[in-house]
Design an enzyme around this catalytic site. Sequence first.
Site, PDB file in Angstrom:
ATOM      1  N   HIS A  99       0.879  -1.176   0.000  1.00  0.00           N
ATOM      2  CA  HIS A  99       0.000   0.000   0.000  1.00  0.00           C
ATOM      3  C   HIS A  99       0.917   1.226   0.000  1.00  0.00           C
ATOM      4  CE1 HIS A  99      -2.211  -3.066   2.366  1.00  0.00           C
ATOM      5  NE2 HIS A  99      -3.325  -2.524   1.928  1.00  0.00           N
ATOM      6  N   ASP A 102       2.549   1.955   3.249  1.00  0.00           N
ATOM      7  CA  ASP A 102       3.495   0.946   3.768  1.00  0.00           C
ATOM      8  C   ASP A 102       4.934   1.350   3.473  1.00  0.00           C
ATOM      9  OD1 ASP A 102       1.188  -0.518   4.153  1.00  0.00           O
ATOM     10  OD2 ASP A 102       1.508  -1.813   2.399  1.00  0.00           O
TER      11      ASP A 102
END
Length: 440
Positions: A99, A102
């Site tokens: 993501h 992340d």
Amino acid sequence: MAYFENINAIKYEGASSKNPFAFKYYNPEEVINGKTMEEILRFGVAYWHTFDADGSDPFGVGTAIRPWDHLTGLDRAKARVEAAFEFFEKLNVPFFCFHDVDIAPEGSTLRESNQNQDIIVAMIKEYMATSKTKLLWNTANMFTNPRYVHGAATSNNADVFAYSAAKVKKALEVGKELGAENYVFWGGREGYETLLNTNMKLEQDNLARFFHMAVDYAKEIGFDAQFLIEPKPKEPTKHQYDFDVATGLSFLQKYDLADKFKFNIEANHATLAGHTFEHELHVARINNMLGSVDANQGDPLLGWDTDEFPTDLYSTTLAMYEILKNGGLGRGGLNFDSKVRRGSFDVEDLFHAHIVGMDGFAVGLKVANKLLEDRVFEDFIDDRYSSYNEGIGLEIVEGKADLRKLEAYALELTEIKNQSGRTERLKAILNQYLLETITK
Ligand code: XUL
Ligand code: CO
């Protein structure tokens, strides 16, 4: 700097190996039906669980302190990239997934978040230039930040819709920059808590508008990734719109999106929806919508998304059966959307967890391949439906029968004979194939 200095590259040593840092069944070079295991299984590491998670749960703080955790902000993000590529290389995995949040910390503004991403994406790109590990998919996290309290594309607040659109725009640009094979939408908060405050029709119409915008923009910038929807019935919302594959498919068909998307199927999401993993794969497959897989497993004693590493060989076998029947995963892969247990807080556990998952799917692949080669279930199923190959059955499937004709036929029937479904016998055969493959 090495983050996992006590661990060497993980090699295949075979089933008799006692080395905890070796594959027992996953031999990337082994050819099965003309393709290597590596090419068929297309394993991916989930960035969030492996490099960001600390084992915290709703009842307690994290238990894992990683070798990059003495750093903060962009410095920590950079250290994570270094650690990630060391991990990918040692595990010898062909893919990873992330993501946006992340890989790079969110800034205080969208502009700052995008700048942080640019710095880390450039670094990842540099690492990818000399690494075999490619990007299976990326996505935008539109569920953690409090702004998504009422959803992202399905929020009642148009400003949140706009902000989410900006995040996806950036994520598509990042996906293109890093050559992602797929782009995933998991509707983390795209659902509702109570109908008492919800305009479901508007929320679903808006979700479809959002997907169309994403498809259009990807086309405009020449990002040719496969779009994937990842169904999940609940958690964090009480009811999520992308409940399961069947629900997602009808949504895509209604909004003229079915030819633009496939599904990313997660095992634990399937079980939360009251299905088996293989059921969801099967429904996607027979509708030509099987795109990719989030490999993990739930716990039958717990009613939530435990995201355990997959160790259940029945499940990996039946999943691989569907994947092989699908002719493989195409541009998709098996991404370990799985996390080590809270008590498994050492970096070594990250390796043990991926090794058991990869070995589990390697076993599943071998067993499923043998079952298909021998046409064990296929012949049984063909025979079970053979009444549709001739006579009245053939007329039904060829569209040559109507109610009047069928009534005339039924009136002449003196006896209806059914055959046993042989469930227990078939399960015994499955056991036999599993045990034979493992002990061979
Ligand atoms: C959450 C989940 C996500 C998606 C990507 O249950 O599976 O991590 O895979 O957003
Ligand atoms: Co997932």
